[in-house]
Motif scaffolding. Structure first.
Motif, short mmCIF file in Angstrom:
data_model
loop_
_atom_site.label_atom_id
_atom_site.label_comp_id
_atom_site.label_asym_id
_atom_site.label_seq_id
_atom_site.Cartn_x
_atom_site.Cartn_y
_atom_site.Cartn_z
N ALA A 72 0.81 -1.35 -0.01
CA ALA A 72 -0.06 -0.23 0.15
C ALA A 72 0.95 1.28 -0.04
CB ALA A 72 -0.85 0.01 1.28
N SER A 73 0.22 2.31 -0.50
CA SER A 73 1.11 3.63 -0.53
C SER A 73 0.96 4.11 0.72
CB SER A 73 0.45 4.64 -1.60
OG SER A 73 -0.89 4.75 -1.32
N LYS A 74 1.78 5.36 0.91
CA LYS A 74 1.70 5.91 2.32
C LYS A 74 0.05 6.39 2.55
CE LYS A 74 4.08 9.55 2.84
NZ LYS A 74 5.28 10.76 3.30
N TRP A 75 -0.65 6.89 1.54
CA TRP A 75 -1.77 7.51 1.75
C TRP A 75 -2.97 6.74 1.69
CZ3 TRP A 75 1.99 9.53 -1.51
CH2 TRP A 75 2.67 10.84 -1.27
N GLY A 76 -2.71 5.47 1.01
CA GLY A 76 -4.06 4.51 1.08
C GLY A 76 -3.75 3.51 1.89
N SER A 77 -2.98 3.75 2.92
CA SER A 77 -2.70 2.71 4.14
C SER A 77 -3.92 2.91 5.07
CB SER A 77 -1.41 2.79 4.64
OG SER A 77 -1.09 1.71 5.36
N HIS A 78 -4.00 1.98 5.98
CA HIS A 78 -5.03 2.30 7.16
C HIS A 78 -4.18 2.19 8.41
CE1 HIS A 78 -4.39 -2.27 6.64
NE2 HIS A 78 -4.51 -2.26 7.89
N GLU A 79 -4.99 2.53 9.35
CA GLU A 79 -4.44 2.39 10.79
C GLU A 79 -4.57 1.14 11.31
OE1 GLU A 79 -5.57 4.56 14.88
OE2 GLU A 79 -5.95 5.55 13.44
N PRO A 80 -3.59 0.45 11.87
CA PRO A 80 -3.78 -0.98 12.31
C PRO A 80 -4.65 -1.14 13.55
CG PRO A 80 -1.61 -0.48 12.21
CD PRO A 80 -2.22 0.92 11.89
N GLY A 81 -4.59 -0.43 14.42
CA GLY A 81 -5.15 -0.76 15.74
C GLY A 81 -6.48 0.02 16.15
N ARG A 82 -7.28 0.66 15.14
CA ARG A 82 -8.34 1.40 14.95
C ARG A 82 -9.55 0.16 15.49
NH1 ARG A 82 -12.34 1.65 11.15
NH2 ARG A 82 -12.04 0.56 9.45
N ASP A 83 -10.69 1.20 16.01
CA ASP A 83 -11.89 0.29 16.25
C ASP A 83 -12.55 0.19 15.05
OD1 ASP A 83 -10.81 0.80 18.79
OD2 ASP A 83 -12.33 2.01 19.64
N ARG A 84 -13.32 -0.94 14.88
CA ARG A 84 -13.99 -1.37 13.65
C ARG A 84 -15.25 -1.84 14.19
NH1 ARG A 84 -8.68 -2.82 13.32
NH2 ARG A 84 -7.68 -2.10 11.47
N LYS A 85 -16.38 -1.12 13.24
CA LYS A 85 -17.68 -1.10 13.48
C LYS A 85 -18.23 -2.78 12.98
CE LYS A 85 -22.44 0.58 12.26
NZ LYS A 85 -22.76 1.51 11.56
N LEU A 86 -19.04 -3.41 13.71
CA LEU A 86 -19.55 -4.52 13.60
C LEU A 86 -20.87 -4.43 13.15
CD1 LEU A 86 -18.29 -6.94 16.59
CD2 LEU A 86 -17.38 -6.56 14.28
N LEU A 87 -21.34 -5.21 12.23
CA LEU A 87 -22.62 -5.19 11.25
C LEU A 87 -23.55 -6.61 11.82
CD1 LEU A 87 -21.33 -4.34 7.87
CD2 LEU A 87 -22.36 -2.83 9.65
#
Length: 151
Positions: A72-87
């Motif tokens: 991934a590029s520097k701008w297209g990357s994600h934050e590894p430890g973020r909270d994620r919503k469950l459906l």
């Protein structure tokens, strides 16, 4: 034309079954961004020390680490430890919210997998923590099972 079946991904929280007794299990979808699905397909996920909590009538998973995607590029990357919503549907959310209020019960992620449609799914469990003597019983049962398989 290639018709290759994608390799199945199944990441388990092995520590959860040792520390908790599962009362009910649910399968939930996860809201992902950017390159998170590619990292999941590569198996770069840790469910260790993760748990679920409610905020604003919705359920989120905290502590699930999805490693950054290498390509991934520097701008297209994600934050590894973020909270994620469950459906989950409203009935399941309402039931889990009521059960989570009870003392001694918690909601933990048990398994992460890719469904046949290609979506990432998280199996969560309403769980009750085990005491030290319960853990000793689990170890004893596991040892007996292993001995029976050897014979």
């Amino acid at each position: 034309m290639k018709s290759s079946k994608p390799k199945s991904v199944e990441i388990r929280n092995k520590r959860a079954s040792f520390d908790y007794e599962f009362l009910e299990t649910y399968t939930a979808g996860i809201v992902l961004v950017g390159t998170e699905i590619k990292s999941i397909r590569a198996g770069k996920v840790s469910l260790q020390d993760s748990f679920c909590y409610f905020a604003g009538g919705e359920m989120y998973v905290k502590g699930m680490n999805i490693a950054t995607y290498f390509w991934a590029s520097k701008w297209g990357s994600h934050e590894p430890g973020r909270d994620r919503k469950l459906l989950l549907n409203k009935r399941e959310l309402r039931h889990l919210f009521q059960q989570n209020k009870q003392k001694g019960l918690t909601i933990i992620p048990v398994k992460l997998f890719i469904s046949d449609e290609g979506y990432a799914k998280l199996v969560i469990a309403l769980a009750k923590g085990k005491h030290e003597f319960d853990k000793r019983d689990s170890i004893r049962e596991k040892d007996l099972r292993r001995e029976m398989e050897r014979l």
